[in-house]
Write a protein that holds these residues in place. Structure first.
Motif, PDB file in Angstrom:
ATOM      1  N   ASP A  85       0.941  -1.441  -0.199  1.00  0.00           N
ATOM      2  CA  ASP A  85      -0.334  -0.294   0.190  1.00  0.00           C
ATOM      3  C   ASP A  85       0.894   0.906   0.161  1.00  0.00           C
ATOM      4  O   ASP A  85       0.168   1.249  -0.986  1.00  0.00           O
ATOM      5  N   LEU A  86       2.026   1.424   0.823  1.00  0.00           N
ATOM      6  CA  LEU A  86       2.201   2.150   0.957  1.00  0.00           C
ATOM      7  C   LEU A  86       3.505   2.536  -0.740  1.00  0.00           C
ATOM      8  O   LEU A  86       3.955   3.775  -1.556  1.00  0.00           O
ATOM      9  N   LEU A  87       4.065   1.266  -1.659  1.00  0.00           N
ATOM     10  CA  LEU A  87       4.633   1.826  -2.555  1.00  0.00           C
ATOM     11  C   LEU A  87       3.745   2.088  -4.033  1.00  0.00           C
ATOM     12  O   LEU A  87       4.660   2.167  -4.609  1.00  0.00           O
ATOM     13  N   LEU A  88       2.406   1.499  -3.608  1.00  0.00           N
ATOM     14  CA  LEU A  88       1.502   1.706  -5.215  1.00  0.00           C
ATOM     15  C   LEU A  88       2.104   3.099  -5.185  1.00  0.00           C
ATOM     16  O   LEU A  88       1.533   3.555  -6.606  1.00  0.00           O
ATOM     17  N   PRO A  89       1.168   3.821  -4.543  1.00  0.00           N
ATOM     18  CA  PRO A  89       0.964   5.189  -4.975  1.00  0.00           C
ATOM     19  C   PRO A  89       1.980   6.224  -6.111  1.00  0.00           C
ATOM     20  O   PRO A  89       2.117   6.360  -7.174  1.00  0.00           O
ATOM     21  N   ASP A  90       2.912   5.658  -5.050  1.00  0.00           N
ATOM     22  CA  ASP A  90       4.424   5.870  -6.054  1.00  0.00           C
ATOM     23  C   ASP A  90       4.818   5.396  -7.656  1.00  0.00           C
ATOM     24  O   ASP A  90       5.088   6.051  -8.386  1.00  0.00           O
ATOM     25  N   LEU A  91       4.135   4.265  -7.232  1.00  0.00           N
ATOM     26  CA  LEU A  91       4.896   3.541  -9.048  1.00  0.00           C
ATOM     27  C   LEU A  91       4.104   3.803  -9.640  1.00  0.00           C
ATOM     28  O   LEU A  91       3.711   4.122 -11.038  1.00  0.00           O
ATOM     29  N   LYS A  92       2.723   4.342  -9.364  1.00  0.00           N
ATOM     30  CA  LYS A  92       0.946   4.498 -10.080  1.00  0.00           C
ATOM     31  C   LYS A  92       2.045   6.493 -10.616  1.00  0.00           C
ATOM     32  O   LYS A  92       1.577   6.528 -11.788  1.00  0.00           O
ATOM     33  N   ALA A  93       2.278   7.335  -9.431  1.00  0.00           N
ATOM     34  CA  ALA A  93       2.662   8.772 -10.207  1.00  0.00           C
ATOM     35  C   ALA A  93       3.762   8.013 -10.708  1.00  0.00           C
ATOM     36  O   ALA A  93       4.182   8.752 -12.187  1.00  0.00           O
ATOM     37  N   TRP A  94       4.530   7.599 -10.979  1.00  0.00           N
ATOM     38  CA  TRP A  94       6.312   6.901 -11.865  1.00  0.00           C
ATOM     39  C   TRP A  94       5.375   5.958 -13.436  1.00  0.00           C
ATOM     40  O   TRP A  94       6.600   6.550 -14.291  1.00  0.00           O
ATOM     41  N   ALA A  95       4.043   5.247 -13.185  1.00  0.00           N
ATOM     42  CA  ALA A  95       4.257   4.583 -14.410  1.00  0.00           C
ATOM     43  C   ALA A  95       3.655   5.561 -15.445  1.00  0.00           C
ATOM     44  O   ALA A  95       2.048   5.592 -15.287  1.00  0.00           O
ATOM     45  N   THR A  96       3.954   7.099 -15.748  1.00  0.00           N
ATOM     46  CA  THR A  96       3.692   7.807 -16.796  1.00  0.00           C
ATOM     47  C   THR A  96       3.239   7.531 -18.316  1.00  0.00           C
ATOM     48  O   THR A  96       2.720   7.948 -19.067  1.00  0.00           O
ATOM     49  N   THR A  97       3.616   6.175 -18.625  1.00  0.00           N
ATOM     50  CA  THR A  97       3.680   5.510 -20.031  1.00  0.00           C
ATOM     51  C   THR A  97       2.602   4.048 -20.118  1.00  0.00           C
ATOM     52  O   THR A  97       2.694   3.643 -18.698  1.00  0.00           O
ATOM     53  N   THR A  98       2.305   3.668 -20.969  1.00  0.00           N
ATOM     54  CA  THR A  98       1.388   2.926 -21.033  1.00  0.00           C
ATOM     55  C   THR A  98       2.132   1.205 -20.648  1.00  0.00           C
ATOM     56  O   THR A  98       1.845   0.122 -19.940  1.00  0.00           O
ATOM     57  N   ARG A 121       4.656   1.146 -18.618  1.00  0.00           N
ATOM     58  CA  ARG A 121       5.205   1.326 -17.771  1.00  0.00           C
ATOM     59  C   ARG A 121       4.146   0.450 -16.937  1.00  0.00           C
ATOM     60  O   ARG A 121       3.979   0.164 -15.171  1.00  0.00           O
ATOM     61  N   GLN A 122       2.450   1.500 -17.097  1.00  0.00           N
ATOM     62  CA  GLN A 122       1.771   0.670 -16.465  1.00  0.00           C
ATOM     63  C   GLN A 122       1.492  -0.870 -16.108  1.00  0.00           C
ATOM     64  O   GLN A 122       0.890  -1.459 -15.493  1.00  0.00           O
ATOM     65  N   SER A 123       1.400  -1.852 -17.929  1.00  0.00           N
ATOM     66  CA  SER A 123       1.380  -2.500 -17.779  1.00  0.00           C
ATOM     67  C   SER A 123       2.747  -3.513 -16.870  1.00  0.00           C
ATOM     68  O   SER A 123       1.945  -4.993 -16.554  1.00  0.00           O
ATOM     69  N   ARG A 124       3.983  -2.772 -16.825  1.00  0.00           N
ATOM     70  CA  ARG A 124       4.589  -3.827 -16.131  1.00  0.00           C
ATOM     71  C   ARG A 124       3.946  -3.711 -15.127  1.00  0.00           C
ATOM     72  O   ARG A 124       4.638  -4.599 -14.049  1.00  0.00           O
ATOM     73  N   VAL A 125       3.498  -2.394 -14.056  1.00  0.00           N
ATOM     74  CA  VAL A 125       3.057  -2.742 -12.871  1.00  0.00           C
ATOM     75  C   VAL A 125       1.774  -3.114 -12.400  1.00  0.00           C
ATOM     76  O   VAL A 125       2.008  -4.269 -11.409  1.00  0.00           O
ATOM     77  N   ALA A 126       1.153  -3.625 -13.206  1.00  0.00           N
ATOM     78  CA  ALA A 126      -0.427  -3.858 -13.055  1.00  0.00           C
ATOM     79  C   ALA A 126       0.212  -5.436 -13.252  1.00  0.00           C
ATOM     80  O   ALA A 126      -0.138  -6.632 -12.327  1.00  0.00           O
ATOM     81  N   MET A 127       1.860  -6.749 -13.677  1.00  0.00           N
ATOM     82  CA  MET A 127       1.820  -7.781 -13.791  1.00  0.00           C
ATOM     83  C   MET A 127       2.481  -7.934 -12.499  1.00  0.00           C
ATOM     84  O   MET A 127       2.591  -8.743 -12.529  1.00  0.00           O
ATOM     85  N   ALA A 128       3.646  -6.962 -12.738  1.00  0.00           N
ATOM     86  CA  ALA A 128       4.283  -7.519 -10.756  1.00  0.00           C
ATOM     87  C   ALA A 128       3.634  -7.456 -10.613  1.00  0.00           C
ATOM     88  O   ALA A 128       3.806  -7.883  -9.116  1.00  0.00           O
ATOM     89  N   PHE A 129       2.442  -6.398  -9.599  1.00  0.00           N
ATOM     90  CA  PHE A 129       2.317  -6.851  -8.606  1.00  0.00           C
ATOM     91  C   PHE A 129       0.206  -6.690  -8.763  1.00  0.00           C
ATOM     92  O   PHE A 129      -0.515  -7.285  -7.149  1.00  0.00           O
ATOM     93  N   GLY A 130      -0.086  -7.753  -9.345  1.00  0.00           N
ATOM     94  CA  GLY A 130      -1.278  -8.451  -9.521  1.00  0.00           C
ATOM     95  C   GLY A 130      -1.949  -7.467  -9.559  1.00  0.00           C
ATOM     96  O   GLY A 130      -2.865  -7.523  -8.638  1.00  0.00           O
ATOM     97  N   LEU A 131      -2.053  -6.060 -10.436  1.00  0.00           N
ATOM     98  CA  LEU A 131      -3.287  -5.382 -10.304  1.00  0.00           C
ATOM     99  C   LEU A 131      -3.888  -5.692 -11.951  1.00  0.00           C
ATOM    100  O   LEU A 131      -4.118  -6.233 -12.916  1.00  0.00           O
ATOM    101  N   HIS A 132      -5.278  -5.184 -11.525  1.00  0.00           N
ATOM    102  CA  HIS A 132      -6.078  -4.546 -13.066  1.00  0.00           C
ATOM    103  C   HIS A 132      -6.143  -6.042 -13.476  1.00  0.00           C
ATOM    104  O   HIS A 132      -6.444  -6.244 -14.917  1.00  0.00           O
ATOM    105  N   GLY A 133      -6.628  -7.021 -12.519  1.00  0.00           N
ATOM    106  CA  GLY A 133      -6.862  -8.254 -13.425  1.00  0.00           C
ATOM    107  C   GLY A 133      -6.109  -9.296 -13.119  1.00  0.00           C
ATOM    108  O   GLY A 133      -6.022 -10.379 -13.769  1.00  0.00           O
ATOM    109  N   GLN A 134      -4.396  -8.573 -13.690  1.00  0.00           N
ATOM    110  CA  GLN A 134      -3.702  -9.632 -12.954  1.00  0.00           C
ATOM    111  C   GLN A 134      -3.471 -10.869 -11.682  1.00  0.00           C
ATOM    112  O   GLN A 134      -4.028  -9.953 -10.458  1.00  0.00           O
ATOM    113  N   SER A 135      -2.909 -11.634 -11.574  1.00  0.00           N
ATOM    114  CA  SER A 135      -2.419 -11.840 -10.328  1.00  0.00           C
ATOM    115  C   SER A 135      -0.980 -11.999 -10.197  1.00  0.00           C
ATOM    116  O   SER A 135       0.066 -12.254 -11.009  1.00  0.00           O
TER     117      SER A 135
END
Length: 318
Positions: free
Chosen positions: A139-152, A154-168
């Motif tokens: 929870d502490l990391l995700l806001p900064d990660l999402k702020a860093w993920a300014t491109t599609t 990066r957003q995809s990499r964050v979702a895949m690594a941390f199991g976001l947006h339907g990813q396991s």
């Protein structure tokens, strides 16, 4: 005249043991400079890499290694990852990091005479999804990660690594998550490495980092070992190399959960374990604290055969 660039080979060992505290790793060094047992390969004094890493571990911790296997070799130039530093190297030198992994089995307090053992979640708290502390770290990391993920991308990499947006969430992707956090500047090694050679630059803003750093690129090597071990649990009966000789099924489940950082469905885990043929009853009972006696098991002859399968990990519903 500039010195001729050298190739320096650094050897590091990830020694993993299990205890009632969970998975632990053997450390060396001094306060403020803690790392894995390591040293640079001497082509004259060391006959093989493996003999060299054994010497480093014993001389630095007093612990004698049993079986070891090579883990990974990091040597890419300019790769976005923690910088390997052997202390005597210059910016022109190329440092190649070779990591080894060894399993020290099940240890108890009376066996802690060699070296310093530390819970590996001390360095990767976000990898323990069983605990409130681990979930809080994410929870502490995700806001900064999402702020860093300014491109599609990066957003995809964050979702895949941390199991976001339907990813396991994939428990074996420890290195992917760590290197993503490094690239985003969210681990202390990133600030350390980017400050090198920039003494005249303004100091970086202070921030609170999640997870403790290790020297050189040792947290990257440890992340690689964690991911390798977690993956092998699924296809090889490696967990028994960290379990005591006799155990209850609850104790074995606790060990697997501690190594993988996830909660398992109790009944489904036991069903798959019984079908696998990897364990057999000893005929003895163990009086578990606060409950009725439980059957003691041991690993079966099947689990020792070449090509024996690993364990299924039926996750508990959150």
């Amino acid at each position: 005249m500039n010195a001729t660039p050298r190739v320096i080979i650094g050897l590091s060992a990830v020694v993993v043991a299990a205890s009632g505290k969970g998975p632990e790793v053997l450390l060396s060094g001094s306060p403020g400079a803690i790392g894995l047992p390591f040293g640079s390969f001497d082509p004259i004094g060391h006959r093989t890499f493996e003999l060299a890493v054994r010497d480093f571990v014993t001389s630095q911790t007093g612990f004698a290694l049993g079986y070891v296997e090579q883990l990974y070799t990091f040597g890419d130039k300019g790769r976005e990852a923690p910088v390997a530093d052997m202390g005597q190297s210059s910016d022109a030198d190329r440092v190649v990091s070779v990591g080894y992994i060894a399993l020290a089995g099940s240890i108890d307090e009376g066996q802690r005479r060699a070296g310093v053992w530390a819970d590996w979640y001390r360095f990767f708290p976000w990898e323990d999804r069983r605990s409130e502390a681990g979930l809080r770290a994410i929870d502490l990391l995700l806001p900064d990660l999402k702020a860093w993920a300014t491109t599609t991308e990066r957003q995809s990499r964050v979702a895949m690594a941390f199991g976001l947006h339907g990813q396991s969430w994939q428990e074996s992707q420890v290195l992917d998550r760590f290197e993503l956090l490094y690239e985003a500047g969210l681990v202390q090694e990133a600030q350390r490495d980017r400050a090198k050679g920039q003494a005249s630059a303004a100091p970086a803003a202070e921030r609170t980092f999640v997870g403790e750093p290790l020297v050189s690129d040792h947290r990257r090597i440890l992340a690689t070992a964690m991911g390798r071990l977690r993956a092998k649990i699924r296809y090889r009966p490696i967990v028994f190399d960290l379990a005591p000789a006799r155990f209850t099924l609850s104790e074995l489940q606790d060990l697997v959960e501690a190594l993988c950082g996830v909660k398992l469905h109790k009944q489904n885990f036991r069903r798959t374990l019984e079908r696998s043929g990897l364990v057999e009853s000893t005929g003895a009972m163990h009086a578990e604290t606060g409950g009725r006696p439980a059957m003691l098991f041991t690993r079966s002859a099947t689990s020792r055969q070449a090509g024996a399968s690993g364990l299924s990990l039926p996750l508990a519903k959150r």
